[in-house]
Each structure stands twice: as C-alpha cells, then as structure tokens.
Design a protein around this motif. Structure first.
Motif, PDB file in Angstrom:
ATOM      1  N   TRP A 159       3.209   0.104   5.592  1.00 42.74           N
ATOM      2  CA  TRP A 159       2.200   0.194   4.504  1.00 42.74           C
ATOM      3  C   TRP A 159       2.421  -1.272   3.393  1.00 42.74           C
ATOM      4  O   TRP A 159       1.974  -1.087   2.318  1.00 42.74           O
ATOM      5  CB  TRP A 159       2.250   1.478   3.761  1.00 42.74           C
ATOM      6  N   ALA A 208      -0.328   5.388  -0.306  1.00 36.75           N
ATOM      7  CA  ALA A 208       0.014   6.429   0.931  1.00 36.75           C
ATOM      8  C   ALA A 208       0.786   7.597   0.330  1.00 36.75           C
ATOM      9  O   ALA A 208       0.726   8.603   0.396  1.00 36.75           O
ATOM     10  CB  ALA A 208       0.705   5.796   1.841  1.00 36.75           C
ATOM     11  N   ALA A 256      -6.757   2.462   2.901  1.00 35.32           N
ATOM     12  CA  ALA A 256      -5.474   2.807   3.115  1.00 35.32           C
ATOM     13  C   ALA A 256      -5.265   4.364   2.522  1.00 35.32           C
ATOM     14  O   ALA A 256      -4.694   5.258   3.089  1.00 35.32           O
ATOM     15  CB  ALA A 256      -4.352   2.087   2.082  1.00 35.32           C
ATOM     16  N   SER A 263       0.778  -1.205  -0.158  1.00 34.04           N
ATOM     17  CA  SER A 263       0.090  -0.029  -0.084  1.00 34.04           C
ATOM     18  C   SER A 263       0.726   1.313  -0.083  1.00 34.04           C
ATOM     19  O   SER A 263       0.237   2.454   0.112  1.00 34.04           O
ATOM     20  CB  SER A 263      -0.825  -0.132   1.135  1.00 34.04           C
TER      21      SER A 263
END
Length: 367
Positions: A342, A307, A355, A303
């Motif tokens: 992440w 981010a 997210a 992720s």
C-alpha cells in the motif's frame, strides 16, 4: 453572528452542536442541516431552526453542495461518521468555507489532498476530536517549533482491564458499554479495540505535520486530560475539561477567540468527595494490536492509512453482524495491511477511493 451548517445533525456530534446553537443564540445561527436517513427527525430540526435541510440518502453530495451555495455558511461542522464524511469535507474546503472537523477518517484517508484544497481556497481546518482540539490549542500556545512530543490520551475503553482470554468472548453489547463517553456504535467499538486511538494517531501525524515517533498514546481512564504536549525542555502541558464533546465543538466555532460559554467551568475538586484521582498507564498493544498497526501505517504513509481505515470499517461491521469475534477485527485488518503493498501515494480523490475499495474487497474475501 456566525452562520453554522451542520452535517450529520442527528448523530452525537450533530446533537451536541445543536445544543450549543440553542444555548448561544447571541453568537451563532444554524443556517442548514443534513442527516443521512432520519427524515422525520431532520424535518423536525429544520423546523425548529427555521433553516433548509438535505437528506443525504436521497440527495447525496449534491444536497450538501446545494446547501453550501444557498446558505453561505461561515463554518461547517462535519459530524458524519466514517469514510462517508470524506466527500462532504472536500466539498466544504473546495468552497472556501472553514471546516470544524469531527470526522477523523477524512484526514486519515486524504489528509494531504485536504490540506492542498484548504490552502488553495483559503479555508481553515479546525479539529473537533477532543484530543486534536486539545493538541491544536496547545501547539498554538506553545509554538510548533517548541514541540518535542504529542501525547494523546485514551480512556482505554470498556475492556481496559480485561485479560486477553476474556477478550475472545466479549459481545457487541459489552463493547458498547463505554465507561466515559456517549458516542455512536462504530466509534464506541473502535474505542474498545483502540482502533479509534490508532486513527487519532494517524490524524495527529497529518494534522500537525509530525513523525509517528513524535506521537505517544497514554491510557488515562478518567478522560479529564484530553491531550498533552511535551516541549523540547522536557516540560509537559495539558488541556483539562470534563469529557463533553461540546467543549471542542465550541472551541472550533469560536476560534481564534476564547469567549465565555454556557458550559460549567472545570474544577479539579468538583466531585462528590471534593477530590479527583488521575491515573496513567501504557497501552497494552499486544492485547489491542489495532493501535500498533495504526502507528505502523502512520510511519509508512502512502495508502496504508486508507487501507487501515477501510479494513477496520468492514471488520467492525462484521463484528456487529456476528460474523467474527472481537479479536478477529485486528487479525483481519493485519492480513489486509501485510498481504498487499500500500506504499503508493494517492494523487487525487479517485486514487483514495480506489485504494479504499481495494482494501474493502480484500477483507470481505477473508471474512
């Protein structure tokens, strides 16, 4: 005659697409239009092209789905800016319609999910970013199995020659003075910070299924070579054209054919003095750290790209609003990336959006 649905018709990509449709009426017909909030302009364009339309601010994703169902387009141009383009892209792919994609955030946030949806429905994703359009063409011509390195060119933006101490005092107005391209506010500021090039690195890794180490960024201020590939024998191939977004849009609309167009043919000597000088530089990642952060996110995957994109969008808006300085954009984004794990891969669109929400909350708390 191809039927074209244009999402974000009042933005820079949408405007360029409509210019193509006006000039290539023998090949394309505009079957539908959307805009976010410019109601009067949308109504004027819908009247000009005699097609249905949807105001996204009012109808949201339902309006886009309605147009897909009503108009049955052959291809959809997604010129919506930022993360707002994600749900429309997924709706197009799930409907089994080819997607001409200018919205790089879609691939950055949910590339694997997009490719899965496209495979399931049989639709094709055709990149419209000038760099990825060039790479797409070069990879198809050279053969994916023969590619050793993808080289993405960058203009360097308006601050290419600025020393770091000067970057600390630049304004939004300074950042919007792009030397080559005429783009929207957010993407122009991203170009100034090299965040846009970072997003393109992540997009290239996902679109062309390569490692981050196989992607290189080279600063090319003239913006004539839009990207290159190096084959395994060490030879480099590039794509040249004037810096005009109508070229990659038209390539996507015509693909897989290469047809004559209304655009002026490219000529290396077609300048005031009959010559061109093309230069190349290494990017200054220490002064423009958003690019290095993007490479890190492309390598880590999970992720992290989500981010990166979310935090950057919030930081850029904070810069526009006068809450932070230009150099603080990267500082704020780095804190979000390095302050949280992440690494988890999103399983579906709800995971992607979660997210995205978490990253936005974390950077908002640090402004």
């Amino acid at each position: 005659m191809k039927k074209i649905l244009v999402l974000g018709c009042t933005g820079s990509i949408g405007t360029s697409t409509l210019d193509i449709l006006r000039n290539q009426r023998d090949r394309f017909v505009c079957c539908g239009l959307t805009a976010n909030s410019k109601k009067d302009e949308l109504e004027r364009l819908a009247k000009e092209f005699a097609c249905p339309s949807s105001l996204t601010k009012i109808e949201g994703i339902d309006g886009i789905k309605r147009l897909l169902d009503e108009t049955k387009p052959d291809i959809v141009v997604n010129g919506i800016a930022g993360s707002a383009g994600l749900k429309p892209s997924m709706a197009v792919l799930e409907a089994g319609v080819d997607l001409a994609l200018a919205n790089k955030e879609t691939v950055v946030m949910a590339g694997p999910l997009m490719f899965e949806a496209a495979k399931k429905s049989g639709s094709r994703i055709l990149p419209v970013d000038s760099e990825h359009s060039a790479i797409f063409t070069l990879v198809n011509q050279c053969g994916k199995e023969n590619i050793d390195k993808i080289v993405i060119t960058a203009s360097g933006g308006p601050f290419r020659t600025f020393p770091r101490e000067r970057l600390a005092t630049v304004t939004v107005a300074d950042a919007l003075k792009h030397p080559t391209w005429d783009m929207g506010v957010k993407i122009t500021i991203d170009s100034a910070s090299l965040a846009n090039k970072g997003l393109e690195v992540i997009e290239a890794v996902r679109l062309f299924d390569v490692k981050a180490s196989q992607v290189q960024v080279v600063v090319h201020p003239q913006s004539v070579i839009h990207s290159l590939v190096r084959t395994k024998d060490g030879i480099v191939y590039g794509q040249f054209s004037e810096p005009d977004m109508k070229h990659p849009i038209l390539q996507a609309l015509d693909w897989p054919e290469i047809l004559p167009s209304f655009m002026k043919p490219f000529d290396l000597t077609d300048t005031a003095d009959g010559s061109r000088t093309l230069t190349f530089e290494k990017p200054r990642t220490s002064d423009f750290p958003m690019l290095a952060l993007a490479f890190e996110c492309a390598e880590k995957s999970g992720s992290y790209p989500i981010a990166f994109n979310a935090a950057n969008e919030v930081a850029v808006q904070a810069f526009i609003d006068g809450k932070i300085g230009f150099l603080e954009i990267a500082e704020k984004v780095e804190k979000v990336l390095h302050g949280t794990d992440w690494s988890e891969n999103p399983r579906d669109l709800s995971d992607v959006l979660e997210a995205d929400k978490r990253a936005r909350e974390k950077i908002q708390n640090n402004l």
